[in-house]
Design a protein around this motif. Sequence first.
Motif, PDB file in Angstrom:
ATOM      1  N   THR A 133      -4.374  -4.630  -2.338  1.00 43.08           N
ATOM      2  CA  THR A 133      -3.601  -5.120  -1.203  1.00 43.08           C
ATOM      3  C   THR A 133      -4.361  -6.237  -0.495  1.00 43.08           C
ATOM      4  O   THR A 133      -3.786  -7.282  -0.162  1.00 43.08           O
ATOM      5  CB  THR A 133      -3.293  -3.972  -0.223  1.00 43.08           C
TER       6      THR A 133
ATOM      7  N   LEU B  74      -3.849  -0.777   8.568  1.00 41.68           N
ATOM      8  CA  LEU B  74      -3.139   0.446   8.186  1.00 41.68           C
ATOM      9  C   LEU B  74      -3.254   1.485   9.294  1.00 41.68           C
ATOM     10  O   LEU B  74      -2.272   2.134   9.656  1.00 41.68           O
ATOM     11  CB  LEU B  74      -3.681   0.994   6.865  1.00 41.68           C
TER      12      LEU B  74
ATOM     13  N   SER C 123      -2.726   7.342  -7.917  1.00 45.01           N
ATOM     14  CA  SER C 123      -1.336   7.041  -7.582  1.00 45.01           C
ATOM     15  C   SER C 123      -0.608   6.742  -8.890  1.00 45.01           C
ATOM     16  O   SER C 123      -1.226   6.474  -9.918  1.00 45.01           O
ATOM     17  CB  SER C 123      -1.263   5.821  -6.667  1.00 45.01           C
TER      18      SER C 123
ATOM     19  N   GLN D 229       2.223   1.810  -3.819  1.00 45.69           N
ATOM     20  CA  GLN D 229       1.036   2.613  -4.094  1.00 45.69           C
ATOM     21  C   GLN D 229      -0.155   1.790  -4.588  1.00 45.69           C
ATOM     22  O   GLN D 229      -0.980   2.265  -5.356  1.00 45.69           O
ATOM     23  CB  GLN D 229       1.357   3.729  -5.096  1.00 45.69           C
ATOM     24  N   HIS D 230      -0.237   0.525  -4.159  1.00 47.20           N
ATOM     25  CA  HIS D 230      -1.407  -0.282  -4.483  1.00 47.20           C
ATOM     26  C   HIS D 230      -2.587   0.232  -3.673  1.00 47.20           C
ATOM     27  O   HIS D 230      -2.414   0.784  -2.588  1.00 47.20           O
ATOM     28  CB  HIS D 230      -1.169  -1.756  -4.122  1.00 47.20           C
ATOM     29  N   GLY D 231      -3.785   0.017  -4.167  1.00 46.45           N
ATOM     30  CA  GLY D 231      -4.972   0.404  -3.436  1.00 46.45           C
ATOM     31  C   GLY D 231      -5.304  -0.620  -2.361  1.00 46.45           C
ATOM     32  O   GLY D 231      -4.718  -1.702  -2.299  1.00 46.45           O
ATOM     33  N   ILE D 232      -6.268  -0.275  -1.520  1.00 39.30           N
ATOM     34  CA  ILE D 232      -6.678  -1.185  -0.452  1.00 39.30           C
ATOM     35  C   ILE D 232      -7.235  -2.478  -1.044  1.00 39.30           C
ATOM     36  O   ILE D 232      -6.936  -3.569  -0.560  1.00 39.30           O
ATOM     37  CB  ILE D 232      -7.695  -0.507   0.483  1.00 39.30           C
TER      38      ILE D 232
ATOM     39  N   LYS E 162     -11.139  -6.059   2.883  1.00 38.34           N
ATOM     40  CA  LYS E 162     -10.720  -4.661   2.744  1.00 38.34           C
ATOM     41  C   LYS E 162     -10.771  -3.930   4.081  1.00 38.34           C
ATOM     42  O   LYS E 162      -9.879  -3.147   4.400  1.00 38.34           O
ATOM     43  CB  LYS E 162     -11.601  -3.934   1.730  1.00 38.34           C
TER      44      LYS E 162
ATOM     45  N   TYR F  47       0.824  -1.207   0.000  1.00 38.63           N
ATOM     46  CA  TYR F  47       0.000   0.000   0.000  1.00 38.63           C
ATOM     47  C   TYR F  47       0.856   1.255   0.000  1.00 38.63           C
ATOM     48  O   TYR F  47       0.586   2.197  -0.740  1.00 38.63           O
ATOM     49  CB  TYR F  47      -0.939  -0.005   1.210  1.00 38.63           C
TER      50      TYR F  47
ATOM     51  N   VAL G  86      -4.581   6.504   5.316  1.00 36.35           N
ATOM     52  CA  VAL G  86      -5.269   5.920   4.164  1.00 36.35           C
ATOM     53  C   VAL G  86      -5.542   7.031   3.154  1.00 36.35           C
ATOM     54  O   VAL G  86      -6.052   8.102   3.510  1.00 36.35           O
ATOM     55  CB  VAL G  86      -6.588   5.241   4.606  1.00 36.35           C
TER      56      VAL G  86
ATOM     57  N   VAL H 198      -7.708  -4.738   6.143  1.00 36.52           N
ATOM     58  CA  VAL H 198      -6.520  -4.017   5.667  1.00 36.52           C
ATOM     59  C   VAL H 198      -6.582  -2.566   6.135  1.00 36.52           C
ATOM     60  O   VAL H 198      -5.594  -2.013   6.630  1.00 36.52           O
ATOM     61  CB  VAL H 198      -6.389  -4.103   4.131  1.00 36.52           C
ATOM     62  N   ARG H 199      -7.745  -1.957   6.013  1.00 43.34           N
ATOM     63  CA  ARG H 199      -7.912  -0.566   6.440  1.00 43.34           C
ATOM     64  C   ARG H 199      -7.611  -0.422   7.944  1.00 43.34           C
ATOM     65  O   ARG H 199      -6.920   0.505   8.361  1.00 43.34           O
ATOM     66  CB  ARG H 199      -9.325  -0.097   6.126  1.00 43.34           C
TER      67      ARG H 199
END
Length: 100
Positions: free
Chosen positions: A12, A27, A41, A6-9, A20, A2, A34, A23-24
Motif C-alpha cells: 500500500t 490506518l 491474506s 487485502q494488500h499489506g502495508i 510505511k 489495505y 492493522v 500508512v500505518r
Amino acid sequence: MYVDRQHGIEDTARVLALAKGRVRRLLGEYGVTVRPAGQNSAFGKRSRTQLNDRAAAESVGAEDITARLGGRTAEGATLREPAAATGRSVPWVAARIRVH
C-alpha cells in the motif's frame, strides 16, 4: 487497498508513494485495525502462489509451469520426476496439475 484488496502495508505504501509508518498512522487515524505481521491474506496467498509458480517455470525453462507439468506426466513421468526438476514437493506438482 489495505482493507478491500487485502494488500499489506508495504504494498500500500509503495503504490501510494508514502512511508510505511505514514500508512500505518493513517490506518489508525481512520480506525482501521492493522493486521498482525505475517497474517496470511487471500491476496498474499495468491501472490506467493504466482511467484512460486513463476520461479518453478523459470527453473525448468518453461513459460507455463502447469502446462509443463501436465505435459511431463502425460509423457509418462511420475510426479516425483517433475518435483525433483522444479525443486518442489510431489503434492505441489499434483496440485498444479489438478487445480489448473
